[in-house]
Design a protein around this motif. Structure first.
Motif, PDB file in Angstrom:
ATOM      1  N   ILE A 181       0.862  -1.406   0.003  1.00  0.00           N
ATOM      2  CA  ILE A 181      -0.050   0.133  -0.166  1.00  0.00           C
ATOM      3  C   ILE A 181       1.030   1.211  -0.076  1.00  0.00           C
ATOM      4  N   ILE A 182       1.018   1.944  -0.979  1.00  0.00           N
ATOM      5  CA  ILE A 182       1.618   3.453  -1.068  1.00  0.00           C
ATOM      6  C   ILE A 182       0.513   4.675  -1.527  1.00  0.00           C
ATOM      7  N   GLY A 183       0.994   5.828  -1.085  1.00  0.00           N
ATOM      8  CA  GLY A 183       0.023   6.602  -1.440  1.00  0.00           C
ATOM      9  C   GLY A 183       0.857   8.140  -1.583  1.00  0.00           C
ATOM     10  N   PHE A 184       0.096   9.038  -2.204  1.00  0.00           N
ATOM     11  CA  PHE A 184       0.563  10.379  -2.266  1.00  0.00           C
ATOM     12  C   PHE A 184      -0.204  11.151  -1.032  1.00  0.00           C
ATOM     13  N   THR A 185       0.530  12.214  -0.877  1.00  0.00           N
ATOM     14  CA  THR A 185      -0.094  13.269   0.206  1.00  0.00           C
ATOM     15  C   THR A 185       0.398  14.407  -0.181  1.00  0.00           C
ATOM     16  N   HIS A 186      -0.300  15.521   0.424  1.00  0.00           N
ATOM     17  CA  HIS A 186       0.148  16.884   0.175  1.00  0.00           C
ATOM     18  C   HIS A 186       0.540  17.253  -1.363  1.00  0.00           C
ATOM     19  N   THR A 187      -0.297  16.910  -2.184  1.00  0.00           N
ATOM     20  CA  THR A 187      -0.179  16.950  -3.682  1.00  0.00           C
ATOM     21  C   THR A 187      -0.636  18.143  -3.841  1.00  0.00           C
ATOM     22  N   SER A 188       0.041  18.910  -4.698  1.00  0.00           N
ATOM     23  CA  SER A 188      -0.319  20.400  -5.314  1.00  0.00           C
ATOM     24  C   SER A 188      -0.057  20.471  -6.637  1.00  0.00           C
ATOM     25  N   VAL A 189      -1.439  20.624  -7.571  1.00  0.00           N
ATOM     26  CA  VAL A 189      -1.336  20.548  -8.830  1.00  0.00           C
ATOM     27  C   VAL A 189      -0.777  21.992  -9.362  1.00  0.00           C
ATOM     28  N   ILE A 190      -1.056  23.088  -8.449  1.00  0.00           N
ATOM     29  CA  ILE A 190      -0.477  24.402  -8.750  1.00  0.00           C
ATOM     30  C   ILE A 190       1.051  24.635  -8.739  1.00  0.00           C
ATOM     31  N   ASP A 191       1.499  23.689  -7.717  1.00  0.00           N
ATOM     32  CA  ASP A 191       3.179  23.607  -7.667  1.00  0.00           C
ATOM     33  C   ASP A 191       4.032  22.464  -8.130  1.00  0.00           C
ATOM     34  N   LEU A 192       2.894  21.543  -8.876  1.00  0.00           N
ATOM     35  CA  LEU A 192       3.350  20.395  -9.494  1.00  0.00           C
ATOM     36  C   LEU A 192       4.341  19.618  -8.553  1.00  0.00           C
ATOM     37  N   GLN A 193       3.880  19.416  -7.587  1.00  0.00           N
ATOM     38  CA  GLN A 193       4.588  18.478  -6.583  1.00  0.00           C
ATOM     39  C   GLN A 193       3.714  17.551  -5.586  1.00  0.00           C
ATOM     40  N   THR A 194       4.439  16.515  -5.125  1.00  0.00           N
ATOM     41  CA  THR A 194       3.610  15.781  -4.271  1.00  0.00           C
ATOM     42  C   THR A 194       4.622  15.247  -3.177  1.00  0.00           C
ATOM     43  N   GLU A 195       4.161  14.538  -2.105  1.00  0.00           N
ATOM     44  CA  GLU A 195       4.935  13.918  -1.180  1.00  0.00           C
ATOM     45  C   GLU A 195       4.475  12.249  -1.273  1.00  0.00           C
TER      46      GLU A 195
ATOM     47  N   ILE B 132       1.264  11.949 -14.629  1.00  0.00           N
ATOM     48  CA  ILE B 132       0.509  13.044 -14.418  1.00  0.00           C
ATOM     49  C   ILE B 132       1.371  14.168 -14.471  1.00  0.00           C
ATOM     50  N   GLY B 133       2.455  14.464 -14.760  1.00  0.00           N
ATOM     51  CA  GLY B 133       3.255  15.602 -15.137  1.00  0.00           C
ATOM     52  C   GLY B 133       3.779  16.364 -13.999  1.00  0.00           C
ATOM     53  N   LEU B 134       3.952  15.788 -12.742  1.00  0.00           N
ATOM     54  CA  LEU B 134       4.216  16.772 -11.676  1.00  0.00           C
ATOM     55  C   LEU B 134       5.713  16.789 -11.859  1.00  0.00           C
ATOM     56  N   ARG B 135       6.439  17.785 -11.281  1.00  0.00           N
ATOM     57  CA  ARG B 135       7.980  17.872 -11.266  1.00  0.00           C
ATOM     58  C   ARG B 135       8.705  17.762 -10.046  1.00  0.00           C
ATOM     59  N   HIS B 136       8.068  17.638  -9.100  1.00  0.00           N
ATOM     60  CA  HIS B 136       8.733  17.271  -7.705  1.00  0.00           C
ATOM     61  C   HIS B 136       8.073  16.126  -7.087  1.00  0.00           C
ATOM     62  N   ALA B 137       8.826  15.286  -6.381  1.00  0.00           N
ATOM     63  CA  ALA B 137       8.442  14.269  -5.716  1.00  0.00           C
ATOM     64  C   ALA B 137       9.204  13.926  -4.339  1.00  0.00           C
ATOM     65  N   ASN B 138       8.878  14.237  -3.147  1.00  0.00           N
ATOM     66  CA  ASN B 138       9.696  14.067  -2.170  1.00  0.00           C
ATOM     67  C   ASN B 138       9.240  13.093  -1.162  1.00  0.00           C
ATOM     68  N   TRP B 139       9.759  12.514   0.068  1.00  0.00           N
ATOM     69  CA  TRP B 139       9.762  11.723   1.209  1.00  0.00           C
ATOM     70  C   TRP B 139       9.986  12.583   2.274  1.00  0.00           C
ATOM     71  N   SER B 140       9.429  11.944   3.228  1.00  0.00           N
ATOM     72  CA  SER B 140       9.235  12.511   4.640  1.00  0.00           C
ATOM     73  C   SER B 140       9.812  12.036   5.642  1.00  0.00           C
ATOM     74  N   ASN B 141      10.012  10.584   5.476  1.00  0.00           N
ATOM     75  CA  ASN B 141      10.670   9.571   6.631  1.00  0.00           C
ATOM     76  C   ASN B 141      11.717   8.932   6.063  1.00  0.00           C
ATOM     77  N   LYS B 142      12.508   8.594   7.314  1.00  0.00           N
ATOM     78  CA  LYS B 142      14.244   8.125   6.970  1.00  0.00           C
ATOM     79  C   LYS B 142      13.888   6.868   6.083  1.00  0.00           C
ATOM     80  N   ALA B 143      13.026   5.954   6.508  1.00  0.00           N
ATOM     81  CA  ALA B 143      12.966   4.793   5.771  1.00  0.00           C
ATOM     82  C   ALA B 143      12.606   4.904   4.216  1.00  0.00           C
ATOM     83  N   SER B 144      11.859   5.860   3.766  1.00  0.00           N
ATOM     84  CA  SER B 144      11.501   6.171   2.511  1.00  0.00           C
ATOM     85  C   SER B 144      12.854   6.926   1.801  1.00  0.00           C
ATOM     86  N   VAL B 145      13.438   7.727   2.311  1.00  0.00           N
ATOM     87  CA  VAL B 145      14.630   8.362   1.899  1.00  0.00           C
ATOM     88  C   VAL B 145      15.542   7.127   1.546  1.00  0.00           C
TER      89      VAL B 145
END
Length: 129
Positions: free
Chosen positions: A51-65, A101-114
């Protein structure tokens, strides 16, 4: 998810008895947040592998976490993580003309994901505040 009830110790959700409970109790509620989406990866027998997901996605900023990423015990240290992260990143960063979906930035917030991202040859850039 009842097979791995310890998963709920790490996440803001309770263990689910079966796939129907997961669908009705969790997936229905996630749709109320327009910046989040959940992907459930299963095999041909409908065994949930990840199970995996996006959060804090912003179409305006073209980014997601990339939010939580759950891989169940029997499938840890297998190709499942690598393939899932790769598919999700292609989908996130590819343009719509390439079925993304054409976003330009994807980031991770926790150490295991990094660490997972680094294994995928992504480079750590900065800590977002």
């Amino acid at each position: 998810m009842q097979v791995c009830p310890h998963v709920s110790d790490l996440l803001p959700m309770k263990p689910f008895a079966d796939l129907d409970a997961f669908t009705n109790d969790y997936l229905v509620n996630i749709h109320t947040n327009s910046g989040s989406v959940t992907f459930v990866i299963s095999d041909e027998l409908q065994t949930i592998l990840r199970i995996i997901g996006f959060t804090h996605t912003s179409v305006i900023d073209l980014q997601t976490e990339i939010g939580y990423a759950i891989i169940f015990l029997p499938f840890q240290r297998t190709h499942i993580t690598t393939h899932t992260v790769r598919m999700l990143l292609y989908y996130t960063l590819d343009l719509p003309s390439s079925n993304g979906i054409g976003l330009r930035h994807a980031n991770w917030s926790n150490k295991a994901s990094v660490r997972t991202a680094e294994r995928m040859e992504f480079v750590f850039e900065t800590v977002l505040k």
